[in-house]
Design a protein around this motif. Structure first.
Motif, PDB file in Angstrom:
ATOM      1  N   GLU A  62       0.872  -1.268   0.127  1.00 43.01           N
ATOM      2  CA  GLU A  62      -0.090  -0.023   0.057  1.00 43.01           C
ATOM      3  C   GLU A  62       0.864   1.276   0.007  1.00 43.01           C
ATOM      4  OE1 GLU A  62      -3.671   2.248   2.458  1.00 43.01           O
ATOM      5  OE2 GLU A  62      -2.571   0.307   3.311  1.00 43.01           O
ATOM      6  N   GLU A  63       2.024   1.321   0.871  1.00 38.65           N
ATOM      7  CA  GLU A  63       2.704   2.495   1.038  1.00 38.65           C
ATOM      8  C   GLU A  63       3.271   2.728  -0.501  1.00 38.65           C
ATOM      9  OE1 GLU A  63       6.378   4.648   3.117  1.00 38.65           O
ATOM     10  OE2 GLU A  63       6.252   2.261   3.161  1.00 38.65           O
ATOM     11  N   LEU A  64       3.881   1.693  -1.147  1.00 38.30           N
ATOM     12  CA  LEU A  64       4.357   1.786  -2.608  1.00 38.30           C
ATOM     13  C   LEU A  64       3.390   2.290  -3.446  1.00 38.30           C
ATOM     14  CD1 LEU A  64       6.765   1.548  -4.502  1.00 38.30           C
ATOM     15  CD2 LEU A  64       5.930  -0.784  -5.078  1.00 38.30           C
ATOM     16  N   HIS A  65       2.130   1.800  -3.628  1.00 38.91           N
ATOM     17  CA  HIS A  65       1.253   2.131  -4.297  1.00 38.91           C
ATOM     18  C   HIS A  65       0.833   3.634  -3.936  1.00 38.91           C
ATOM     19  CE1 HIS A  65      -2.546   1.689  -6.605  1.00 38.91           C
ATOM     20  NE2 HIS A  65      -3.211   2.387  -5.596  1.00 38.91           N
ATOM     21  N   ASN A  66       0.811   4.154  -3.072  1.00 36.09           N
ATOM     22  CA  ASN A  66       0.640   5.554  -2.636  1.00 36.09           C
ATOM     23  C   ASN A  66       1.517   6.374  -3.132  1.00 36.09           C
ATOM     24  OD1 ASN A  66      -1.902   4.785  -1.298  1.00 36.09           O
ATOM     25  ND2 ASN A  66      -1.278   4.832   0.649  1.00 36.09           N
ATOM     26  N   ILE A  67       2.974   5.893  -3.233  1.00 31.21           N
ATOM     27  CA  ILE A  67       4.008   6.634  -3.562  1.00 31.21           C
ATOM     28  C   ILE A  67       3.802   7.011  -5.002  1.00 31.21           C
ATOM     29  CG2 ILE A  67       6.419   6.632  -4.094  1.00 31.21           C
ATOM     30  CD1 ILE A  67       6.915   5.492  -1.176  1.00 31.21           C
ATOM     31  N   LEU A  68       3.677   5.723  -5.660  1.00 32.13           N
ATOM     32  CA  LEU A  68       3.662   5.737  -7.207  1.00 32.13           C
ATOM     33  C   LEU A  68       2.278   6.696  -7.542  1.00 32.13           C
ATOM     34  CD1 LEU A  68       4.603   1.917  -7.901  1.00 32.13           C
ATOM     35  CD2 LEU A  68       5.991   4.020  -7.966  1.00 32.13           C
ATOM     36  N   GLN A  69       1.326   6.540  -6.895  1.00 29.79           N
ATOM     37  CA  GLN A  69       0.204   7.474  -7.289  1.00 29.79           C
ATOM     38  C   GLN A  69       0.384   8.868  -7.137  1.00 29.79           C
ATOM     39  OE1 GLN A  69      -3.455   5.601  -5.651  1.00 29.79           O
ATOM     40  NE2 GLN A  69      -4.099   5.157  -7.824  1.00 29.79           N
ATOM     41  N   GLY A  70       1.159   9.184  -6.012  1.00 25.53           N
ATOM     42  CA  GLY A  70       1.754  10.532  -5.860  1.00 25.53           C
ATOM     43  C   GLY A  70       2.659  11.214  -7.064  1.00 25.53           C
ATOM     44  N   LEU A  71       3.308  10.338  -7.840  1.00 30.15           N
ATOM     45  CA  LEU A  71       4.080  10.978  -8.764  1.00 30.15           C
ATOM     46  C   LEU A  71       3.233  11.936  -9.698  1.00 30.15           C
ATOM     47  CD1 LEU A  71       5.990   7.711  -9.586  1.00 30.15           C
ATOM     48  CD2 LEU A  71       7.040   9.697  -8.541  1.00 30.15           C
ATOM     49  N   PRO A  72       3.770  13.063 -10.112  1.00 28.33           N
ATOM     50  CA  PRO A  72       3.173  13.864 -10.806  1.00 28.33           C
ATOM     51  C   PRO A  72       2.996  13.466 -12.414  1.00 28.33           C
ATOM     52  CG  PRO A  72       4.648  15.169  -9.464  1.00 28.33           C
ATOM     53  CD  PRO A  72       4.725  13.758  -9.156  1.00 28.33           C
ATOM     54  N   LEU A  73       3.854  12.443 -12.896  1.00 25.18           N
ATOM     55  CA  LEU A  73       3.987  12.094 -14.098  1.00 25.18           C
ATOM     56  C   LEU A  73       2.994  10.578 -13.990  1.00 25.18           C
ATOM     57  CD1 LEU A  73       7.449  12.729 -15.578  1.00 25.18           C
ATOM     58  CD2 LEU A  73       5.522  13.707 -16.419  1.00 25.18           C
ATOM     59  N   TYR A  74       2.596  10.273 -13.026  1.00 24.69           N
ATOM     60  CA  TYR A  74       1.790   8.885 -12.806  1.00 24.69           C
ATOM     61  C   TYR A  74       0.695   8.805 -13.994  1.00 24.69           C
ATOM     62  CZ  TYR A  74      -1.106   5.319 -10.858  1.00 24.69           C
ATOM     63  OH  TYR A  74      -1.978   4.192 -10.826  1.00 24.69           O
ATOM     64  N   PRO A  75      -0.072   9.950 -14.047  1.00 25.78           N
ATOM     65  CA  PRO A  75      -0.918   9.533 -15.328  1.00 25.78           C
ATOM     66  C   PRO A  75      -0.466   9.194 -16.629  1.00 25.78           C
ATOM     67  CG  PRO A  75      -1.625  11.748 -14.062  1.00 25.78           C
ATOM     68  CD  PRO A  75      -0.192  11.109 -13.690  1.00 25.78           C
ATOM     69  N   TYR A  76       0.642   9.555 -16.896  1.00 27.63           N
ATOM     70  CA  TYR A  76       1.168   9.373 -18.118  1.00 27.63           C
ATOM     71  C   TYR A  76       2.324   8.191 -18.012  1.00 27.63           C
ATOM     72  CZ  TYR A  76      -0.185  14.003 -17.983  1.00 27.63           C
ATOM     73  OH  TYR A  76      -1.189  15.173 -17.816  1.00 27.63           O
ATOM     74  N   MET A  77       2.278   7.239 -16.963  1.00 28.95           N
ATOM     75  CA  MET A  77       3.040   6.139 -17.031  1.00 28.95           C
ATOM     76  C   MET A  77       2.323   4.903 -17.264  1.00 28.95           C
ATOM     77  SD  MET A  77       5.571   7.038 -13.541  1.00 28.95           S
ATOM     78  CE  MET A  77       6.571   8.484 -13.559  1.00 28.95           C
TER      79      MET A  77
END
Length: 96
Positions: A62-77
């Motif tokens: 869950e922590e990793l998931h939250n970190i990755l979703q917090g990436l500003p480029l996440y919608p484009y990855m």
């Protein structure tokens, strides 16, 4: 928990350059903060691609998931995650 994460970035070609540059500045600050905290242990660029391979050291999925979703480029990855465990044949007791 250690995870290998591959991130492939696909920014839309019609996105304004100013917006892209703004996102990249925020992304860099976010990732460097996580590196200072020890959560984003390593990051390597994949030659010739807008991609990276990273190693994360986090408490949970869950922590990793939250970190990755917090990436500003996440919608484009496109992201691929692989959980890692110590190999019993390793001669090292740590991650060095």
């Amino acid at each position: 928990m250690l995870f290998q994460v591959r991130m492939d970035v696909h920014i839309p070609l019609d996105m304004p350059v100013e917006q892209v540059n703004e996102i990249k500045v925020v992304e860099k600050a976010y990732s460097q903060d996580l590196q200072r905290q020890g959560k984003w242990r390593h990051i390597w660029r994949i030659t010739g691609q807008y991609s990276n391979i990273s190693i994360f050291d986090v408490e949970s999925n869950e922590e990793l998931h939250n970190i990755l979703q917090g990436l500003p480029l996440y919608p484009y990855m496109n992201i691929k995650v692989m959980a890692m465990n110590r190999h019993p044949s390793s001669i090292r007791e740590d991650d060095s």
